[in-house]
Motif scaffolding. Sequence first.
Motif, PDB file in Angstrom:
ATOM      1  N   LEU A   1      48.502 -41.947 -46.911  1.00  0.00           N
ATOM      2  CA  LEU A   1      49.052 -40.655 -46.483  1.00  0.00           C
ATOM      3  C   LEU A   1      49.018 -40.541 -44.970  1.00  0.00           C
ATOM      4  CD1 LEU A   1      50.101 -37.785 -46.921  1.00  0.00           C
ATOM      5  CD2 LEU A   1      47.758 -37.072 -47.447  1.00  0.00           C
ATOM      6  N   LEU A   2      47.902 -40.950 -44.351  1.00  0.00           N
ATOM      7  CA  LEU A   2      47.818 -40.952 -42.888  1.00  0.00           C
ATOM      8  C   LEU A   2      48.849 -41.901 -42.290  1.00  0.00           C
ATOM      9  CD1 LEU A   2      46.563 -40.278 -40.151  1.00  0.00           C
ATOM     10  CD2 LEU A   2      44.784 -41.974 -40.628  1.00  0.00           C
ATOM     11  N   ARG A  36      51.763 -42.895 -43.512  1.00  0.00           N
ATOM     12  CA  ARG A  36      53.123 -42.353 -43.625  1.00  0.00           C
ATOM     13  C   ARG A  36      53.333 -41.205 -42.641  1.00  0.00           C
ATOM     14  NH1 ARG A  36      55.772 -46.434 -46.412  1.00  0.00           N
ATOM     15  NH2 ARG A  36      54.555 -46.987 -48.271  1.00  0.00           N
ATOM     16  N   ALA A  37      52.293 -40.396 -42.423  1.00  0.00           N
ATOM     17  CA  ALA A  37      52.404 -39.308 -41.451  1.00  0.00           C
ATOM     18  C   ALA A  37      52.656 -39.855 -40.045  1.00  0.00           C
ATOM     19  CB  ALA A  37      51.137 -38.457 -41.474  1.00  0.00           C
ATOM     20  N   ILE A  38      51.912 -40.889 -39.657  1.00  0.00           N
ATOM     21  CA  ILE A  38      52.110 -41.494 -38.337  1.00  0.00           C
ATOM     22  C   ILE A  38      53.529 -42.029 -38.214  1.00  0.00           C
ATOM     23  CG2 ILE A  38      51.380 -43.317 -36.751  1.00  0.00           C
ATOM     24  CD1 ILE A  38      48.604 -43.197 -38.123  1.00  0.00           C
ATOM     25  N   CYS A  39      53.982 -42.747 -39.233  1.00  0.00           N
ATOM     26  CA  CYS A  39      55.314 -43.358 -39.173  1.00  0.00           C
ATOM     27  C   CYS A  39      56.393 -42.294 -39.013  1.00  0.00           C
ATOM     28  CB  CYS A  39      55.565 -44.213 -40.407  1.00  0.00           C
ATOM     29  SG  CYS A  39      54.596 -45.730 -40.451  1.00  0.00           S
ATOM     30  N   HIS A  40      56.311 -41.209 -39.774  1.00  0.00           N
ATOM     31  CA  HIS A  40      57.315 -40.148 -39.657  1.00  0.00           C
ATOM     32  C   HIS A  40      57.270 -39.491 -38.274  1.00  0.00           C
ATOM     33  CE1 HIS A  40      59.253 -39.834 -43.588  1.00  0.00           C
ATOM     34  NE2 HIS A  40      58.102 -40.190 -44.127  1.00  0.00           N
ATOM     35  N   ALA A  41      56.070 -39.278 -37.745  1.00  0.00           N
ATOM     36  CA  ALA A  41      55.945 -38.592 -36.459  1.00  0.00           C
ATOM     37  C   ALA A  41      56.389 -39.459 -35.290  1.00  0.00           C
ATOM     38  CB  ALA A  41      54.504 -38.129 -36.250  1.00  0.00           C
ATOM     39  N   TYR A  42      56.112 -40.767 -35.346  1.00  0.00           N
ATOM     40  CA  TYR A  42      56.343 -41.625 -34.180  1.00  0.00           C
ATOM     41  C   TYR A  42      57.546 -42.556 -34.321  1.00  0.00           C
ATOM     42  CZ  TYR A  42      52.050 -39.856 -32.249  1.00  0.00           C
ATOM     43  OH  TYR A  42      51.097 -39.007 -31.721  1.00  0.00           O
ATOM     44  N   THR A 100      57.343 -33.184 -40.285  1.00  0.00           N
ATOM     45  CA  THR A 100      57.299 -32.759 -41.677  1.00  0.00           C
ATOM     46  C   THR A 100      57.880 -33.885 -42.522  1.00  0.00           C
ATOM     47  OG1 THR A 100      57.504 -30.424 -41.089  1.00  0.00           O
ATOM     48  CG2 THR A 100      58.101 -31.041 -43.333  1.00  0.00           C
ATOM     49  N   PHE A 101      57.207 -34.203 -43.616  1.00  0.00           N
ATOM     50  CA  PHE A 101      57.615 -35.366 -44.393  1.00  0.00           C
ATOM     51  C   PHE A 101      57.178 -35.204 -45.839  1.00  0.00           C
ATOM     52  CE2 PHE A 101      53.300 -36.051 -43.127  1.00  0.00           C
ATOM     53  CZ  PHE A 101      52.711 -36.802 -44.139  1.00  0.00           C
ATOM     54  N   ALA A 102      57.692 -36.087 -46.701  1.00  0.00           N
ATOM     55  CA  ALA A 102      57.328 -36.083 -48.113  1.00  0.00           C
ATOM     56  C   ALA A 102      56.628 -37.394 -48.452  1.00  0.00           C
ATOM     57  CB  ALA A 102      58.572 -35.906 -48.987  1.00  0.00           C
ATOM     58  N   TYR A 103      55.563 -37.281 -49.237  1.00  0.00           N
ATOM     59  CA  TYR A 103      54.837 -38.458 -49.707  1.00  0.00           C
ATOM     60  C   TYR A 103      54.148 -38.088 -51.009  1.00  0.00           C
ATOM     61  CZ  TYR A 103      50.995 -41.753 -50.343  1.00  0.00           C
ATOM     62  OH  TYR A 103      50.115 -42.659 -50.887  1.00  0.00           O
ATOM     63  N   GLY A 104      54.306 -38.902 -52.037  1.00  0.00           N
ATOM     64  CA  GLY A 104      53.626 -38.631 -53.290  1.00  0.00           C
ATOM     65  C   GLY A 104      53.617 -39.847 -54.189  1.00  0.00           C
ATOM     66  N   LYS A 155      44.942 -30.611 -47.742  1.00  0.00           N
ATOM     67  CA  LYS A 155      44.718 -30.773 -46.308  1.00  0.00           C
ATOM     68  C   LYS A 155      43.951 -32.062 -46.056  1.00  0.00           C
ATOM     69  CE  LYS A 155      40.775 -27.592 -46.632  1.00  0.00           C
ATOM     70  NZ  LYS A 155      40.211 -26.317 -46.165  1.00  0.00           N
ATOM     71  N   LEU A 156      44.206 -32.619 -44.907  1.00  0.00           N
ATOM     72  CA  LEU A 156      43.584 -33.882 -44.500  1.00  0.00           C
ATOM     73  C   LEU A 156      43.537 -33.884 -42.979  1.00  0.00           C
ATOM     74  CD1 LEU A 156      42.821 -36.646 -46.085  1.00  0.00           C
ATOM     75  CD2 LEU A 156      44.889 -37.534 -45.020  1.00  0.00           C
ATOM     76  N   CYS A 157      42.531 -34.499 -42.420  1.00  0.00           N
ATOM     77  CA  CYS A 157      42.530 -34.686 -40.975  1.00  0.00           C
ATOM     78  C   CYS A 157      41.934 -36.049 -40.647  1.00  0.00           C
ATOM     79  CB  CYS A 157      41.789 -33.575 -40.242  1.00  0.00           C
ATOM     80  SG  CYS A 157      39.999 -33.673 -40.327  1.00  0.00           S
ATOM     81  N   ALA A 158      42.249 -36.533 -39.472  1.00  0.00           N
ATOM     82  CA  ALA A 158      41.701 -37.805 -38.998  1.00  0.00           C
ATOM     83  C   ALA A 158      41.358 -37.661 -37.526  1.00  0.00           C
ATOM     84  CB  ALA A 158      42.698 -38.941 -39.204  1.00  0.00           C
ATOM     85  N   ILE A 159      40.248 -38.268 -37.155  1.00  0.00           N
ATOM     86  CA  ILE A 159      39.751 -38.252 -35.782  1.00  0.00           C
ATOM     87  C   ILE A 159      39.658 -39.690 -35.289  1.00  0.00           C
ATOM     88  CG2 ILE A 159      37.905 -37.490 -34.236  1.00  0.00           C
ATOM     89  CD1 ILE A 159      39.203 -35.190 -35.757  1.00  0.00           C
ATOM     90  N   VAL A 160      40.179 -39.953 -34.092  1.00  0.00           N
ATOM     91  CA  VAL A 160      40.066 -41.276 -33.477  1.00  0.00           C
ATOM     92  C   VAL A 160      39.090 -41.175 -32.310  1.00  0.00           C
ATOM     93  CG1 VAL A 160      41.279 -43.218 -32.408  1.00  0.00           C
ATOM     94  CG2 VAL A 160      42.470 -41.766 -34.068  1.00  0.00           C
ATOM     95  N   GLU A 161      38.057 -42.020 -32.354  1.00  0.00           N
ATOM     96  CA  GLU A 161      37.054 -42.030 -31.284  1.00  0.00           C
ATOM     97  C   GLU A 161      36.967 -43.422 -30.668  1.00  0.00           C
ATOM     98  OE1 GLU A 161      33.589 -39.030 -32.630  1.00  0.00           O
ATOM     99  OE2 GLU A 161      34.036 -40.616 -34.077  1.00  0.00           O
ATOM    100  N   ARG A 162      36.753 -43.453 -29.366  1.00  0.00           N
ATOM    101  CA  ARG A 162      36.523 -44.719 -28.673  1.00  0.00           C
ATOM    102  C   ARG A 162      35.024 -44.934 -28.561  1.00  0.00           C
ATOM    103  NH1 ARG A 162      39.510 -44.051 -24.408  1.00  0.00           N
ATOM    104  NH2 ARG A 162      41.256 -45.289 -25.179  1.00  0.00           N
TER     105      ARG A 162
END
Length: 234
Positions: free
Chosen positions: A156-157, A159-165, A143-147, A96-103
């Motif tokens: 990893l973050l 690649r997740a952005i690229c797959h989602a957007y 949903t994506f694959a990365y390894g 698991k991984l998470c990221a937070i963007v703050e201004r």
Amino acid sequence: MLRVSIHSSDAKGVNAGNQLAQLDIAYAKLGPIADYVVGIAIRGVGEVEPDKVLNYPRWAGSVWDLVARALTRILFRADQAPAGREPDRRCAYATKLCAIVERISPEGPLAEVASVEILQAAGQRGVYTARFDEDILGPREATFAYGMKSLSHPELLLRAICHAYFGKDTLGPRPKLILPATMKVQGEELFDVESLSEPARTGLLRYRGINYPAVAPPDPLVPAQMYVNFLSRG
């Protein structure tokens, strides 16, 4: 300035102890087409030499698009990442991984503008589901694959952005600057605020409410100069 913190937890478990990296995105040139200086500090590596995202249109797309371009410059020193490859059974992985963007603003406290949780699929090494949220543009999922043999949490973050957007593991075209059609009314160039697409519309409405408070409902016709001011300073 935007600050992106990456953590080895879900969103509920975020704390300083599980922070893996911190990405900072600050203005190098502020204007409708802006330049940004980007820097990252990674646990176990330290600070990485800064880089720049150049000629990026303000308020034209998802904040995750800008984060992805910043990560691409930092990780690959290029405007595009190399294509990934399918993970194998021996690849390194994160559960698991998470990221937070703050201004971050001198005028006020930290404000969270976006977040993502990336969870590995049960029993599938290197297969992830990413669930993004953003204060204006809302949720998105992929949903994506990365390894790789050595796991890079910032990549990893990315690649997740690229797959989602973008629907692939590399960047798509940068957003176009949102320019509304105007008309002249009594000698002044005006446009209908509803003609703006998101996130520019909500951004302008917030800017307008803070800088031009009014008792009466706001006129839907907005001076073109106000939009220029918003893109240049807001």
